[in-house]
Design a protein around this motif. Structure first.
Motif, PDB file in Angstrom:
ATOM      1  N   ILE A 163      50.444   4.445   0.802  1.00 50.65           N
ATOM      2  CA  ILE A 163      49.489   3.715  -0.022  1.00 50.65           C
ATOM      3  C   ILE A 163      49.397   2.285   0.479  1.00 50.65           C
ATOM      4  CG2 ILE A 163      49.864   5.127  -2.069  1.00 50.65           C
ATOM      5  CD1 ILE A 163      51.621   2.950  -3.183  1.00 50.65           C
ATOM      6  N   GLU A 164      48.275   1.650   0.190  1.00 49.01           N
ATOM      7  CA  GLU A 164      48.040   0.294   0.664  1.00 49.01           C
ATOM      8  C   GLU A 164      48.955  -0.697  -0.058  1.00 49.01           C
ATOM      9  OE1 GLU A 164      43.900  -0.339  -0.013  1.00 49.01           O
ATOM     10  OE2 GLU A 164      43.321   0.551   1.904  1.00 49.01           O
ATOM     11  N   LYS A 165      49.438  -1.688   0.687  1.00 45.14           N
ATOM     12  CA  LYS A 165      50.269  -2.731   0.089  1.00 45.14           C
ATOM     13  C   LYS A 165      49.432  -3.609  -0.831  1.00 45.14           C
ATOM     14  CE  LYS A 165      53.379  -2.875   4.073  1.00 45.14           C
ATOM     15  NZ  LYS A 165      53.888  -3.706   5.205  1.00 45.14           N
ATOM     16  N   GLU A 166      48.157  -3.799  -0.478  1.00 44.03           N
ATOM     17  CA  GLU A 166      47.217  -4.556  -1.294  1.00 44.03           C
ATOM     18  C   GLU A 166      45.944  -3.745  -1.468  1.00 44.03           C
ATOM     19  OE1 GLU A 166      48.132  -9.178  -0.249  1.00 44.03           O
ATOM     20  OE2 GLU A 166      46.990  -8.061   1.249  1.00 44.03           O
ATOM     21  N   GLU A 167      45.366  -3.769  -2.642  1.00 45.88           N
ATOM     22  CA  GLU A 167      44.154  -3.009  -2.899  1.00 45.88           C
ATOM     23  C   GLU A 167      42.963  -3.700  -2.249  1.00 45.88           C
ATOM     24  OE1 GLU A 167      43.693  -2.081  -7.017  1.00 45.88           O
ATOM     25  OE2 GLU A 167      45.762  -1.402  -7.226  1.00 45.88           O
ATOM     26  N   ARG A 168      42.256  -2.954  -1.408  1.00 45.87           N
ATOM     27  CA  ARG A 168      41.168  -3.536  -0.620  1.00 45.87           C
ATOM     28  C   ARG A 168      39.872  -2.774  -0.858  1.00 45.87           C
ATOM     29  NH1 ARG A 168      43.308  -3.539   5.389  1.00 45.87           N
ATOM     30  NH2 ARG A 168      41.140  -4.175   5.655  1.00 45.87           N
ATOM     31  N   LEU A 169      38.759  -3.429  -0.485  1.00 46.85           N
ATOM     32  CA  LEU A 169      37.439  -2.840  -0.699  1.00 46.85           C
ATOM     33  C   LEU A 169      36.852  -2.235   0.564  1.00 46.85           C
ATOM     34  CD1 LEU A 169      35.869  -5.618  -2.983  1.00 46.85           C
ATOM     35  CD2 LEU A 169      36.923  -3.452  -3.681  1.00 46.85           C
ATOM     36  N   PHE A 170      37.290  -2.672   1.757  1.00 42.62           N
ATOM     37  CA  PHE A 170      36.714  -2.139   2.988  1.00 42.62           C
ATOM     38  C   PHE A 170      37.752  -2.167   4.100  1.00 42.62           C
ATOM     39  CE2 PHE A 170      35.811  -6.686   2.885  1.00 42.62           C
ATOM     40  CZ  PHE A 170      36.227  -7.107   4.144  1.00 42.62           C
ATOM     41  N   SER A 171      37.417  -1.496   5.213  1.00 42.78           N
ATOM     42  CA  SER A 171      38.316  -1.416   6.364  1.00 42.78           C
ATOM     43  C   SER A 171      37.584  -1.848   7.626  1.00 42.78           C
ATOM     44  CB  SER A 171      38.834   0.018   6.560  1.00 42.78           C
ATOM     45  OG  SER A 171      39.537   0.464   5.421  1.00 42.78           O
ATOM     46  N   PHE A 172      38.347  -2.332   8.607  1.00 41.49           N
ATOM     47  CA  PHE A 172      37.782  -2.691   9.897  1.00 41.49           C
ATOM     48  C   PHE A 172      37.855  -1.492  10.853  1.00 41.49           C
ATOM     49  CE2 PHE A 172      38.774  -6.889   8.207  1.00 41.49           C
ATOM     50  CZ  PHE A 172      37.615  -7.595   8.542  1.00 41.49           C
ATOM     51  N   GLN A 173      37.107  -1.611  11.950  1.00 39.24           N
ATOM     52  CA  GLN A 173      37.007  -0.501  12.894  1.00 39.24           C
ATOM     53  C   GLN A 173      38.374  -0.073  13.422  1.00 39.24           C
ATOM     54  OE1 GLN A 173      34.186  -1.092  16.055  1.00 39.24           O
ATOM     55  NE2 GLN A 173      35.290   0.225  17.472  1.00 39.24           N
TER      56      GLN A 173
END
Length: 266
Positions: A163-173
């Motif tokens: 799971i992500e360490k921080e909740e994010r809205l988008f990802s990079f390539q």
């Protein structure tokens, strides 16, 4: 008129959502981490539980592993944790009971079937491949579960969960490509140890192929927009396939060999 649905709005009858009928639309997101902490205060406070679960550190951890959960799912996890505790003779649930409940919701109910020794080792190597690839490439996430226990309707047992360490809205390539590397870490591990793959990698390959296709291909219904803005040239698809099937196993081979020898699996 007032109504609620989880069906995408573009799939509803236009006559239903035009002005004068259901013309105003409100979207509800799943709870944020702080929202989940507040919801946990409500539901955990209603049932018997270990005092350890009331510490700020533990509450923060519970909210983190429930990322993406709706209020109803959080309530279900708490209720299931209490049920699990009752089955073991406890009057209140503890951390291990809650982890088992969340794992059951995410991956399915544990199946009490035994492996033969050869299969046990193979499944361990498979899941270790995912874990090593995730540890090296998915630096923004951390492993929360690594097991060979069979669950749900999986074709083979075991799973690795991050799971992500921080909740994010988008990802990079580059992060999307790292997801592909993680998905094929098990395939690379099997190649390193056995020199071939089992049918257990079928789901992994299908998953990363779908992701690569989405990264390169067009979205349905949008004739001139790329799904992730990555597929300007069809050659990118060829490069993606080379990365998935050739470069990734070669790059991970040395790393996995050292890791598996160190762990002395089997």
């Amino acid at each position: 008129f007032i109504g609620a649905t989880n069906v995408p709005i573009d799939r509803l009858d236009p006559a239903l959502i035009r002005p004068g009928r259901m013309g105003r639309h409100v979207w509800f997101r799943t709870p944020s981490k702080q929202d989940r902490l507040d919801i946990l205060d409500l539901y955990i406070g209603k049932v018997s539980h270990s005092e350890e679960l009331d510490s700020p550190t533990r509450r923060d951890e519970i909210a983190r592993i429930m990322s993406g959960y709706s209020p109803a799912m959080i309530e279900q996890a708490i209720s299931m944790a209490l049920t699990i505790a009752h089955h073991t003779g406890s009057t209140g649930f503890a951390w291990d009971d809650l982890v088992e409940a969340v794992t059951t919701l995410d991956a399915g109910t544990a199946i009490g079937s035994e492996y033969i020794p050869m299969e046990r080792r193979a499944v361990a190597i498979h899941e270790a491949g995912h874990a090593v690839a995730g540890h090296v490439y998915l630096t923004g996430r951390e492993s929360t579960r690594l097991t060979i226990k069979k669950r749900g309707d999986q074709g083979v047992g075991g799973h690795h969960w991050m799971i992500e360490k921080e909740e994010r809205l988008f990802s990079f390539q580059h992060e999307m490509f790292h997801d592909i590397v993680w998905g094929l870490g098990a395939m690379a591990a099997e190649r390193v140890v056995y020199g071939e793959n089992s049918n257990g990698v079928g789901g992994d390959v299908a998953g990363v192929t779908a992701r690569a296709a989405l990264m390169v291909g067009r979205r349905r219904g949008f004739s001139d927009r790329w799904a992730f803005g990555l597929g300007v040239l069809i050659g990118a698809l060829v490069l993606t396939k080379l990365t998935v099937y050739v470069f990734v196993p070669l790059i991970l081979g040395t790393l996995l060999t050292a890791g598996l020898r160190s762990a002395r699996i089997g």
